[in-house]
Design an enzyme around this catalytic site. Sequence first.
Site, PDB file in Angstrom:
ATOM      1  N   ARG A 144      36.730  30.019  50.510  1.00  0.00           N
ATOM      2  CA  ARG A 144      35.836  30.960  51.215  1.00  0.00           C
ATOM      3  C   ARG A 144      36.413  31.940  52.025  1.00  0.00           C
ATOM      4  NH1 ARG A 144      31.723  30.214  47.967  1.00  0.00           N
ATOM      5  NH2 ARG A 144      30.919  31.625  49.575  1.00  0.00           N
ATOM      6  N   HIS A 201      48.156  33.033  46.694  1.00  0.00           N
ATOM      7  CA  HIS A 201      46.907  33.626  46.040  1.00  0.00           C
ATOM      8  C   HIS A 201      46.043  33.764  47.160  1.00  0.00           C
ATOM      9  CE1 HIS A 201      43.544  33.904  43.164  1.00  0.00           C
ATOM     10  NE2 HIS A 201      44.274  33.426  42.294  1.00  0.00           N
ATOM     11  N   TYR A 235      39.779  33.610  46.342  1.00  0.00           N
ATOM     12  CA  TYR A 235      39.016  34.369  45.106  1.00  0.00           C
ATOM     13  C   TYR A 235      37.630  35.083  45.550  1.00  0.00           C
ATOM     14  CZ  TYR A 235      37.179  29.721  44.514  1.00  0.00           C
ATOM     15  OH  TYR A 235      36.874  28.316  44.491  1.00  0.00           O
ATOM     16  N   HIS A 262      42.540  38.758  42.953  1.00  0.00           N
ATOM     17  CA  HIS A 262      41.440  39.259  41.716  1.00  0.00           C
ATOM     18  C   HIS A 262      40.972  40.254  42.261  1.00  0.00           C
ATOM     19  CE1 HIS A 262      40.382  34.604  40.637  1.00  0.00           C
ATOM     20  NE2 HIS A 262      41.766  34.980  40.424  1.00  0.00           N
ATOM     21  N   GLU A 297      45.645  40.336  39.335  1.00  0.00           N
ATOM     22  CA  GLU A 297      45.638  39.368  38.173  1.00  0.00           C
ATOM     23  C   GLU A 297      44.640  39.703  37.097  1.00  0.00           C
ATOM     24  OE1 GLU A 297      44.443  35.531  39.609  1.00  0.00           O
ATOM     25  OE2 GLU A 297      44.399  34.725  37.645  1.00  0.00           O
ATOM     26  N   ASP A 355      47.132  36.076  33.285  1.00  0.00           N
ATOM     27  CA  ASP A 355      46.739  34.800  33.337  1.00  0.00           C
ATOM     28  C   ASP A 355      46.175  34.657  31.725  1.00  0.00           C
ATOM     29  OD1 ASP A 355      44.634  32.447  33.270  1.00  0.00           O
ATOM     30  OD2 ASP A 355      44.665  32.789  35.277  1.00  0.00           O
ATOM     31  N   HIS A 404      42.537  33.986  31.292  1.00  0.00           N
ATOM     32  CA  HIS A 404      41.665  35.072  31.268  1.00  0.00           C
ATOM     33  C   HIS A 404      41.783  36.122  30.166  1.00  0.00           C
ATOM     34  CE1 HIS A 404      41.579  34.227  36.045  1.00  0.00           C
ATOM     35  NE2 HIS A 404      41.349  33.405  35.380  1.00  0.00           N
ATOM     36  N   ASP A 447      36.078  32.235  31.690  1.00  0.00           N
ATOM     37  CA  ASP A 447      37.052  31.797  32.822  1.00  0.00           C
ATOM     38  C   ASP A 447      36.845  30.158  33.212  1.00  0.00           C
ATOM     39  OD1 ASP A 447      39.041  31.480  34.776  1.00  0.00           O
ATOM     40  OD2 ASP A 447      38.115  32.915  36.184  1.00  0.00           O
ATOM     41  N   HIS A 463      39.401  26.966  32.741  1.00  0.00           N
ATOM     42  CA  HIS A 463      40.629  26.558  32.458  1.00  0.00           C
ATOM     43  C   HIS A 463      40.745  25.139  31.806  1.00  0.00           C
ATOM     44  CE1 HIS A 463      42.528  29.363  35.912  1.00  0.00           C
ATOM     45  NE2 HIS A 463      41.493  29.968  35.170  1.00  0.00           N
ATOM     46  N   GLU A 518      47.612  26.334  36.396  1.00  0.00           N
ATOM     47  CA  GLU A 518      46.256  26.549  36.967  1.00  0.00           C
ATOM     48  C   GLU A 518      45.160  25.579  36.378  1.00  0.00           C
ATOM     49  OE1 GLU A 518      45.652  30.692  37.213  1.00  0.00           O
ATOM     50  OE2 GLU A 518      45.933  30.448  39.397  1.00  0.00           O
TER      51      GLU A 518
HETATM   52 ZN    ZN Z   1      40.783  31.641  36.192  1.00  0.00          ZN
HETATM   53 FE    FE Z   2      44.775  32.499  37.301  1.00  0.00          FE
HETATM   54 FE    FE Z   3      43.505  33.551  40.196  1.00  0.00          FE
END
Ligand code: ZN
Ligand code: FE
Ligand code: FE
Length: 277
Positions: free
Chosen positions: A37, A67, A70, A107, A142, A176, A179, A224, A226, A256
Amino acid sequence: MLHIGCHLSSSKGFAAMGRQALELGADTFQFFTRNPRGSRAKDLDPADAAALTALLGERGFAPIIAHAPYTLNLCGAEEPNRTFARETMADDLLRLEHVPGQYYNFHPGSHVGQGIEAGITYIAEGLNAILRPDQSTTVLLETMAGKGSEVGGRFEELREILDRVALGDKLGVCLDTCHVSDAGYDIIGDLDGVLTEFDRVIGLERLKAVHLNDSKNPTGAHKDRHERIGEGCIGLEALTRVVRHPALRDLPFCLETPNDLPGYAREIALMRTQAET
Ligand code: ZN
Ligand code: FE
Ligand code: FE
């Protein structure tokens, strides 16, 4: 040797992640800089960060990947959202100087109906405000699945951002596999072609890391989601070609995939074997 690791929880601190990575057979890893968050980060313990820095050097880790949450959106529609993303990312970069020389992946953002051009403009403006000439961290854009109004589903969009940022040597790209496949690039049938396209549009020298994921959905699905290695639409054979490819094989690979820690250890071992046989 293949450089590979997985996403780890940062809840026990920096050095604990380094030790956990070693237990899993990893020589790189990724973690969220704060909860997804994007709220306040825990107080940083400089001794803990120094212990990780020492461990990374002693054990010959490839660069690790911090990272960004997101949920941050450098190109949000409301000014306070954009400011929050900038301030959070700038704070993350300051903290990362305690573990120098690593990667900070984010992102690019979602233009939420403002249009791709407006999105790219805000993202580049944000990066120009955040990046500092003295930082040791390389910031990675990314590649995205192109879900909803995501920016970064096309290589051309990432190129546009890179072109507009003054401190371009602080910027790179993280590819990715889930992605790019979801975005419509055929890494299953034509990995060479996709990498030739990446090189033509962005330049392979900008590619610094790979997120190694299978996908629950077929090429071009823009979803998206995974999947574990070999259990999705990309498959083990295609992902093996990714880790063996001469243009990629020296990069850090980070899983991931939806896994617990033993599952990650198995996938790390699997891909190490695949890379060498
Ligand atoms: Zn993803
Ligand atoms: Fe990723
Ligand atoms: Fe990511």
